[in-house]
Design a protein around this motif. Structure first.
Motif, PDB file in Angstrom:
ATOM      1  N   UNK A 142       5.431 -11.077   0.651  1.00  0.00           N
ATOM      2  CA  UNK A 142       6.019 -10.729  -0.641  1.00  0.00           C
ATOM      3  C   UNK A 142       5.287  -9.561  -1.288  1.00  0.00           C
ATOM      4  N   UNK A 143       3.957  -9.529  -1.184  1.00  0.00           N
ATOM      5  CA  UNK A 143       3.194  -8.395  -1.711  1.00  0.00           C
ATOM      6  C   UNK A 143       3.572  -7.112  -0.979  1.00  0.00           C
ATOM      7  N   UNK A 144       3.733  -7.225   0.328  1.00  0.00           N
ATOM      8  CA  UNK A 144       4.077  -6.061   1.145  1.00  0.00           C
ATOM      9  C   UNK A 144       5.414  -5.458   0.708  1.00  0.00           C
ATOM     10  N   UNK A 145       6.455  -6.277   0.699  1.00  0.00           N
ATOM     11  CA  UNK A 145       7.781  -5.712   0.421  1.00  0.00           C
ATOM     12  C   UNK A 145       7.955  -5.366  -1.058  1.00  0.00           C
ATOM     13  N   UNK A 146       7.323  -6.114  -1.964  1.00  0.00           N
ATOM     14  CA  UNK A 146       7.392  -5.738  -3.381  1.00  0.00           C
ATOM     15  C   UNK A 146       6.637  -4.436  -3.605  1.00  0.00           C
ATOM     16  N   UNK A 147       5.544  -4.253  -2.894  1.00  0.00           N
ATOM     17  CA  UNK A 147       4.813  -2.991  -2.984  1.00  0.00           C
ATOM     18  C   UNK A 147       5.671  -1.812  -2.563  1.00  0.00           C
ATOM     19  N   UNK A 148       6.412  -1.988  -1.469  1.00  0.00           N
ATOM     20  CA  UNK A 148       7.314  -0.924  -1.007  1.00  0.00           C
ATOM     21  C   UNK A 148       8.416  -0.692  -2.038  1.00  0.00           C
ATOM     22  N   UNK A 149       9.077  -1.766  -2.453  1.00  0.00           N
ATOM     23  CA  UNK A 149      10.239  -1.634  -3.346  1.00  0.00           C
ATOM     24  C   UNK A 149       9.874  -1.117  -4.734  1.00  0.00           C
ATOM     25  N   UNK A 150       8.658  -1.372  -5.194  1.00  0.00           N
ATOM     26  CA  UNK A 150       8.247  -0.918  -6.528  1.00  0.00           C
ATOM     27  C   UNK A 150       7.352   0.318  -6.456  1.00  0.00           C
ATOM     28  N   UNK A 151       7.196   0.863  -5.257  1.00  0.00           N
ATOM     29  CA  UNK A 151       6.368   2.056  -5.032  1.00  0.00           C
ATOM     30  C   UNK A 151       4.931   1.820  -5.496  1.00  0.00           C
ATOM     31  N   UNK A 152       4.437   0.609  -5.235  1.00  0.00           N
ATOM     32  CA  UNK A 152       3.081   0.219  -5.608  1.00  0.00           C
ATOM     33  C   UNK A 152       2.240   0.178  -4.331  1.00  0.00           C
ATOM     34  N   UNK A 153       1.588   1.299  -4.039  1.00  0.00           N
ATOM     35  CA  UNK A 153       0.815   1.417  -2.799  1.00  0.00           C
ATOM     36  C   UNK A 153      -0.302   0.380  -2.732  1.00  0.00           C
ATOM     37  N   UNK A 154      -0.965   0.127  -3.845  1.00  0.00           N
ATOM     38  CA  UNK A 154      -2.076  -0.828  -3.849  1.00  0.00           C
ATOM     39  C   UNK A 154      -1.584  -2.230  -3.500  1.00  0.00           C
ATOM     40  N   UNK A 155      -0.443  -2.632  -4.031  1.00  0.00           N
ATOM     41  CA  UNK A 155       0.107  -3.952  -3.717  1.00  0.00           C
ATOM     42  C   UNK A 155       0.485  -4.025  -2.240  1.00  0.00           C
ATOM     43  N   UNK A 156       1.137  -2.996  -1.728  1.00  0.00           N
ATOM     44  CA  UNK A 156       1.474  -2.927  -0.303  1.00  0.00           C
ATOM     45  C   UNK A 156       0.206  -3.053   0.545  1.00  0.00           C
ATOM     46  N   UNK A 157      -0.814  -2.285   0.204  1.00  0.00           N
ATOM     47  CA  UNK A 157      -2.050  -2.291   0.983  1.00  0.00           C
ATOM     48  C   UNK A 157      -2.752  -3.638   0.927  1.00  0.00           C
ATOM     49  N   UNK A 158      -2.602  -4.372  -0.185  1.00  0.00           N
ATOM     50  CA  UNK A 158      -3.255  -5.679  -0.306  1.00  0.00           C
ATOM     51  C   UNK A 158      -2.695  -6.690   0.683  1.00  0.00           C
ATOM     52  N   UNK A 159      -1.545  -6.387   1.259  1.00  0.00           N
ATOM     53  CA  UNK A 159      -0.894  -7.292   2.203  1.00  0.00           C
ATOM     54  C   UNK A 159      -1.190  -6.936   3.654  1.00  0.00           C
ATOM     55  N   UNK A 160      -1.937  -5.871   3.863  1.00  0.00           N
ATOM     56  CA  UNK A 160      -2.170  -5.349   5.216  1.00  0.00           C
ATOM     57  C   UNK A 160      -3.630  -5.484   5.610  1.00  0.00           C
ATOM     58  N   UNK A 161      -3.840  -5.795   6.877  1.00  0.00           N
ATOM     59  CA  UNK A 161      -5.191  -5.783   7.442  1.00  0.00           C
ATOM     60  C   UNK A 161      -5.494  -4.331   7.772  1.00  0.00           C
ATOM     61  N   UNK A 162      -6.149  -3.673   6.889  1.00  0.00           N
ATOM     62  CA  UNK A 162      -6.312  -2.221   6.952  1.00  0.00           C
ATOM     63  C   UNK A 162      -7.405  -1.821   7.933  1.00  0.00           C
ATOM     64  N   UNK A 163      -7.160  -2.121   9.223  1.00  0.00           N
ATOM     65  CA  UNK A 163      -8.087  -1.685  10.257  1.00  0.00           C
ATOM     66  C   UNK A 163      -7.282  -1.303  11.501  1.00  0.00           C
ATOM     67  N   UNK A 164      -7.973  -0.953  12.536  1.00  0.00           N
ATOM     68  CA  UNK A 164      -7.289  -0.444  13.728  1.00  0.00           C
ATOM     69  C   UNK A 164      -6.668  -1.545  14.585  1.00  0.00           C
TER      70      UNK A 164
END
Length: 149
Positions: A16-38
């Motif tokens: 939900x954080x991922x797709x709401x981040x995309x839909x609301x153009x909230x990069x920080x919310x999108x990133x909070x849903x991702x394992x930001x590593x390789x």
């Protein structure tokens, strides 16, 4: 992690954080849903994108569009006390160019998909994050160039 969420709700919250981040153009919310590593991966049909840098670059196109993602029927596999989980759900995603958002004719690209996600609980903040997101597109309508140029 908020104590107001049950363990299964906390897992679903990553999507939900991922797709709401995309839909609301909230990069920080999108990133909070991702394992930001390789080790993170997104698989969409025959395309596999590996590593946070490549995934972030890939998703920048979505942030330039007007989008709506709606998910339903989440199924979550989570063992008590586990730091990994698996989730599936149905998804409808609507994509439109900003200049076309209020035109009377339909100029969108729409997809129906099944999502499968491998998730991990982040050791620092306890939030669940997506490690692998498989997007199995079932059907589409509209102009795919909206999404893929």
């Amino acid at each position: 992690m908020s104590s107001a969420l049950s363990p299964r709700e906390a897992v679903a919250d990553a999507l939900y954080r991922c797709i709401l981040g995309i839909d609301s153009n909230d990069h920080a919310l999108f990133e909070s849903a991702c394992l930001k590593d390789e080790s993170m991966a997104v698989v969409a049909g025959s395309i596999t994108i590996e590593g946070w840098t490549a995934i972030n670059d890939f998703f920048q196109k979505l942030f330039s569009l007007v989008t709506t993602h709606a998910t339903s029927n989440p199924r979550i596999e989570l063992k008590d006390g586990a730091d990994t989980a698996f989730m599936t759900c149905h998804a409808f995603s609507y994509h439109i160019r900003p200049d076309d958002a209020f035109l009377p004719e339909d100029t969108s690209y729409t997809a129906s998909s099944l999502y499968s996600l491998d998730l991990v609980r982040h050791s620092e903040d306890g939030l669940w994050r997506t490690k692998k997101w498989v997007i199995n597109t079932l059907w589409t309508t509209g102009d795919i160039k909206i999404l893929h140029g």
